[in-house]
Enzyme design. Structure first.
Site, short mmCIF file in Angstrom:
data_model
loop_
_atom_site.label_atom_id
_atom_site.label_comp_id
_atom_site.label_asym_id
_atom_site.label_seq_id
_atom_site.Cartn_x
_atom_site.Cartn_y
_atom_site.Cartn_z
CB SER A 110 51.09 52.05 28.50
OG SER A 110 50.69 51.46 27.30
N GLY A 111 53.87 50.71 27.10
CA GLY A 111 54.82 50.85 25.99
C GLY A 111 56.26 50.81 26.45
CB THR A 115 54.03 42.57 26.92
OG1 THR A 115 53.06 43.27 27.68
CG2 THR A 115 53.46 41.29 26.40
CG ASN A 160 52.43 49.19 23.50
OD1 ASN A 160 52.75 48.86 22.36
ND2 ASN A 160 52.64 48.44 24.56
CB SER A 163 48.59 48.91 24.94
OG SER A 163 48.54 49.18 26.31
CB SER A 164 49.18 44.19 28.22
OG SER A 164 50.38 43.87 27.58
N GLY A 390 52.46 49.79 35.20
CA GLY A 390 53.19 50.53 36.23
C GLY A 390 52.36 51.71 36.66
CD GLU A 392 48.04 53.31 33.42
OE1 GLU A 392 46.87 53.70 33.62
OE2 GLU A 392 48.34 52.46 32.57
#
Ligand code: ATP
Ligand code: MG
Length: 1107
Positions: A110-111, A115, A160, A163-164, A390, A392
């Site tokens: 994340s981050g 995206t 993030n 974050s998605s 990805g 985690e």
């Protein structure tokens, strides 16, 4: 001018190594150092073969400009420095030109920038693919789907700000030309738990904050919302505002994007109503209530919120209220209702909110797909973009991490499969012997999770479906039994005694050795999350809503379609969708973007090595490099290889004539590269170790320096030579011009000197000649003079002689004549009388005179008195006679002429004669009057009836009747008058009426004055004291002045026997009443033609200007 194609290579100006495959030695440290070095130099992209590693720069770099797009467009992948555009271009071109479907797999934590990367890929493809109104609309819709999905599916997290919270896979479809036709989006696992609860420092999904900040008051009122975030239990308050994020502006962007994507107004409205309902659900609170039967019951604290929700969604309030209080379980046609205690009621409320939101999200995806789906049925080429979380690895890993890591495990597997497949295919294609590659195949881990019988997911499902008490612990127990012997499964409680003493592994956890590292999962919540239960009462209540969108979101609530089978668990659903995704990806050519987050602070320029190392590990990047490098580290088609290294060998430099492969062979032989280091494929050279490549590069660099020196030397030589030649040419030109100029000057000097000398010589010669000629002339003249003198002397002498001779002869003749006369007279004396001689003389004279007159008779001129002819005189002695005869003849013929005159004519000529005597040579007007006959009566008074009155008044004979101008004494202006002269009087009468104005007896006229000039002015002076004189003298002007003055003179003379005084002077006095005025005649201009003008100058002067 065509742009010059510059052949470059990834290997040019490399910072660190651009392709990790070339990293030597290959280990974690060197890997990280290389990334760091590149990151520090703003190189955020690095390759592993065709995989792009992207490090989030956390600041905007100027590497995504349209110029960059152009730079990477249609260039080979390894031609330029690593860039996400190079990968996008490669993928797009092989899709368009080789008809290969593509997928772009973007992974990372994340981050890390997944995206953003997916958006960069999309925007690159949009920039390079076809253009046109329709295509642009498709592009716009595809691009605008992002803000909508991000608003509903993204949230601020600790890691993030955007974050998605869902996985996204988007297929972009193209036609055969490579123009986009549309797309299909699939979403995975929305993190719906965020709707009801967010970890500290995190936010709910953006859309909630966007509505409250950006919607108008009116719209908020419609949605029954208040702007204040703190009013809503579902909104985490501690970080409701995010730095640098303008929720209100984003709300407008989202609405605009929804409109572009094709949402109808009522659909947008419904979507926001559902969002509002979810938000308000969080505000429903329950309180416990004890029932008589001892069961715990719950009750809604404040029904206001419930009421508003029901109004908003069109649900019957009592139905919803009941659904929050009871749970109906149906089994084999039996319905059992149990009451819900407070905890259960909250659970039901949150489950409803989560479901409502996650279903709304899925609906949005479906709706967007409806809009962006390709409108044609022709075969399409597809480019898939996968933006999914990805690996985690947290401290507490739960069901979600398990699912996500499973997905990544699958992606790794597909990566290995496809990379090796590709590698193998290339070796076969190139005819290179396949060497076995040692690599770790993670299929075994995938099997551990997804195996239908013994897989962890299957176990979990089994537990969930199993009747009886099911807890997370029973699930772990089951795992411990089934997976105990699996190499990658670790648990304290498993039968395998390996971990009995592993204190790092708590009892409530199990650990999986993923390909990227070990991850420990907490079993707590696994069963519940897998079940994902929503009480049927609630779904039925939702279905009953008078709100088409909510109704559509809960189809299972329809009692007609009641399905007693349990809905598929979250795990199995995910497994199925992952399987579909994998199937989909397998048919496509994969392209990988591995995103790495450089630090936890969301800050630029910070490269946290430990954090990066962690990511490199679980992204399996070293593994990636190893797989890539399993056979040969580097390969390149022969042409570019030869082109790049041809300067290293004499035979190939500067031009190799022959096949490129042969050239490369020569080159490699020449460079003595060990044979095991390379292999010749059909179209490519394969280099086993990066070392060899670097050796080549070093040699090339060295050689390039030498060549640069050589080129510089040659260039400088060439430049100097050209400069010299140019200077030489210039010098020649200048010299020739100068020589020409100086020769011209010299020539001119010589010429002018020559001319001077020449002129002196000519002068000298001329003077000499002149002297000679003068001398000659003087000689001639002298000769002539001498001759003349001589001739004169001769002539005079001759003359004297002749004279003497003639005198002598004459004397002789005279003497002889005298002698003869004497002799004759002596002889004839006796025969003549004494006076005979005189008689002969007289006779002779008579005869001559006779002859003269007779001849004159015939020579007489005409009788005209003006004929001046007269014959010439015949004899000198008749001179006086001849003159006298001429005079007599003239008098005679004048007489003759006069004799012809009548009396009248005589009178006229008398008058003319008189005029001549009076005016000839006195008045300039006179000569003009000579030819004019004197008529007297110019006005026919007796005949013209107009003058009858005048005629009657005058009874005497009229001598003159004529119109004259009487000059006004005051101003010199003229007035017409009739001038009459009778025998006794002078009369002046009015011209028009004929009335007599003045009558003067001739006796009273004393004088007539006039000028000597060519004018008709005259003054008639009157006797002082006479009656007529009272008005003063007359100043008149007439065209017939001479005639009038003559006639006045003659008449006065005949009547008064006195001569009228006629004064001719250019200045005379005229008596006007009492004053005497001087009339002065001056020379005037010819302005008015020949007419004299009269002007009164002052009291005493009247000036007449005569032209
Ligand atoms: N190429 C880039 N250039 C500049 N900034 C970037 C770039 N990539 C990412 N960022 C920054 O990093 C932030 C996080 O990126 P992004 O949202 O793409 O991460 P992500 O991998 O999708 O994370 P998540 O898994 O949480 O969705 C972005 O909001 C942006 O500020
Ligand atoms: Mg994201």
């Amino acid at each position: 001018m065509a742009k010059m194609e510059v052949k470059t290579s990834l290997l040019d100006d490399m910072i660190g190594v651009g392709d990790m495959v070339l990293l030597e030695p290959l280990n974690e440290d060197s890997f990280i150092n290389n990334l760091k070095k590149r990151f520090d130099h703003n190189e955020v992209y690095t390759y592993i073969g065709s995989v792009v590693i992207s490090i989030n720069p956390y600041r905007s770099l100027p590497i995504y400009t349209p110029e960059k797009v152009e730079e990477y467009r249609n260039r080979n992948f390894y031609e330029l420095s690593p860039h996400i555009f190079a990968l996008s271009d490669e993928a797009y071109r092989s899709l368009r030109d080789q008809d290969k479907d593509q997928c772009i797999l973007i992974t990372g934590e994340s981050g890390a920038g997944k995206t953003e990367a997916s958006k960069l890929v999309m925007s690159y493809v949009a920039a390079v693919c076809g253009k046109g109104a329709e295509v642009n609309q498709v592009k716009e819709q595809l691009l605008q789907s992002n803000p909508v999905l991000e608003a509903f599916g993204n949230a601020k997290t600790m890691r993030n700000d955007n974050s998605s919270r869902f996985g996204k896979y988007m297929d972009i479809e193209f036609d055969f030309k490579g123009d986009p036709l549309g797309g299909v989006i699939s979403n995975y696992l929305l993190e719906k738990s965020r709707v009801v609860k967010q970890p500290r420092g995190e936010r709910n999904f953006h859309i909630f904050y966007q509505i409250l900040s950006g919607a108008s008051e009116e719209f908020l009122c419609k949605l029954k919302l208040e702007r204040d975030f703190s009013r809503y239990n579902y909104l985490g308050l501690d970080s409701a505002r995010v730095n640098g994020v303008d929720d209100a502006a984003n709300f407008r962007t989202v609405r605009n994007a929804m409109q572009i994507v094709g949402f109808m107004d009522h659909e947008t409205q419904s979507v926001f109503e559902v969002v509002a309902a979810v938000l308000k659900l969080g505000n429903i609170e329950f309180k416990p209530e004890s029932r008589a039967n001892g069961l715990d019951e719950s009750k809604i604290k404040d029904k206001n919120e419930l009421k508003e929700i029901c109004e908003l969604t069109g649900i019957d309030q009592s139905v919803l209220e009941r659904a929050f209080s009871f749970r109906t379980v149906e089994a084999k046609q039996e319905k059992v209702s149990t009451t819900l205690n407070v905890a259960q009621a909250y659970y039901a409320r949150d489950a409803l909110a989560k479901n409502l939101y996650s279903r709304l999200f899925s609906w949005l995806v479906t709706r967007i797909n409806e809009s962006i789906k390709a409108q044609t049925k022709v075969r399409k080429k597809v480019m898939g973009v996968l933006d999914i979380y990805g690996f985690e690895i947290f401290e507490d890993n739960s069901f979600e991490q398990f699912i996500i890591n499973y997905c990544n495990e699958k992606l790794q597997q597909i990566f290995i499969e496809l990379t090796l497949k590709e590698e193998q295919e290339e070796y076969i294609r190139e005819g290179i012997e396949w060497t076995h590659i040692e690599y770790f195949n993670n299929a075994i881990i995938c099997d551990l999770i997804e195996n239908n019988q013994t897989g962890i997911l299957a176990m979990l499902d089994e537990e969930c479906l199993r009747p009886g008490t099911v807890t997370d612990d029973t699930f772990l127990e089951k795992l411990n039994q089934v997976c105990a012997t699996h190499q990658h499964f670790e648990s304290r409680m498993s039968k395998c005694s390996r971990f009995l003493n592993d204190t790092s592994l708590p009892h409530s956890c199990f650990r999986i050795q993923h390909y990227a590292g070990k991850v420990m999962y907490q079993v707590e919540g696994f069963v519940d999350k897998n079940n994902d239960l929503l009480y049927r009462d609630l779904s039925q209540a939702m279905w009953k809503a008078n709100h088409s969108l909510i109704k559509a979101l809960f189809p299972e609530g329809n009692p007609a379609k009641i399905n007693l089978k349990r809905p598929p668990t979250a795990g199995s659903q995910f497994k199925a969708s992952v399987a579909t995704l994998m199937k989909n990806l397998q048919t496509k050519n994969p392209n990988y973007i591995r995103c790495i987050k450089p630090n936890d602070k969301k800050a630029a320029h910070i490269f946290n090595e430990a954090l990066v190392c962690h990511q490199i590990r679980y992204l399996g990047l070293l593994e990636n490099v190893r797989v890539r490098r399993a056979g040969y580290a580097f390969r390149q088609p022969y042409e570019p290889c030869l082109e790049r290294y041809k300067m290293l060998c004499k035979q190939t430099w500067p031009h190799w004539r022959g096949p490129a492969r042969a050239g490369v062979e020569v080159l490699f032989n020449e460079l003595r590269i060990p044979e095991e280091e390379f292999s010749f494929g059909r179209s490519k050279i394969f280099i086993r170790n990066p070392r060899t490549l670097f050796k080549l590069e070093d040699l090339r660099k060295q050689r390039l320096e030498d060549l640069a020196t050589l080129i510089g030397k040659i260039y400088r030589g060439w430049k100097c030579r050209t400069h010299f030649l140019l200077m030489k040419k210039c010098q020649v030109v200048i010299a020739s011009w100068y020589r020409r100029y100086s020769q011209q000057k010299k020539y001119q000097k010589i010429k002018s000197s020559a001319i001077t000398v020449q002129s002196y010589i000519r002068g000298w010669k001329a003077r000499k000649l002149l002297r000679e000629l003068k001398h000659l002339k003087r000689c001639n003249e002298a000769a002539t003079v001498i001759a003349a003198y001589w001739h004169g002397t001769q002539a005079r002498r001759e003359l004297r002689r002749l004279k003497d001779e003639a005198r002598n002869k004459h004397a002789i003749a005279v003497i002889w004549a005298f002698w003869l006369g004497y002799k004759v007279r002596r002889e004839y004396r006796k025969f003549f009388r004494a006076n005979a001689g005189r008689k002969i003389y007289e006779f002779t004279l008579q005869r001559i005179m006779q002859k003269y007159f007779l001849e004159m008779k015939n020579k007489m001129p005409s009788l005209s008195p003006i004929d001046k002819n007269w014959p010439a005189r015949p004899y000198l002695f008749l001179e006086s006679t001849h003159k006298e005869l001429k005079r007599i003849f003239h008098l005679w013929r004048c007489k003759k002429y006069r004799d012809q005159f009548t009396d009248q004519q005589k009178l006229i000529y008398e008058e003319k004669l008189e005029a001549s005597e009076l005016f000839k040579d006195k008045k300039a007007l006179y000569p003009a009057s000579v030819g004019q006959p004197f008529q007297g009566a110019y006005l026919e008074i007796s005949e013209n009836p107009k003058y009858k009155k005048l005629k009657d008044a005058v009874d005497e004979k009229i001598i003159i009747a004529e119109v004259v101008n009487k000059i006004n004494r005051a101003n010199g202006k003229a007035a017409s008058r009739i001038f009459l002269l009778t025998k006794n009087n002078v009369l002046l009468a009015d011209q028009k009426s004929g009335t007599i104005k003045s009558e003067v007896p001739l006796g009273d006229v004393t004088k007539v004055s006039m000028s000597s000039q060519n004018d008709g002015f005259f003054a008639v002076h009157l006797k002082e004291g006479s009656e007529a004189a009272s008005k003063g003298d007359f100043l008149l002007s007439s065209d017939h002045l001479i005639e009038m003055a003559t006639k006045l003179y003659r008449t006065t003379l005949s009547q008064t026997k006195q001569k009228l005084n006629i004064e001719i002077s250019d200045e005379f006095l005229v008596q006007f009443k009492q004053d005497k005025v001087c009339v002065k005649f001056i020379q005037g201009s010819q302005k008015n033609g020949n007419i004299p003008t009269c002007k009164r100058k002052n009291n005493r002067l009247l000036e007449v200007a005569v032209p």
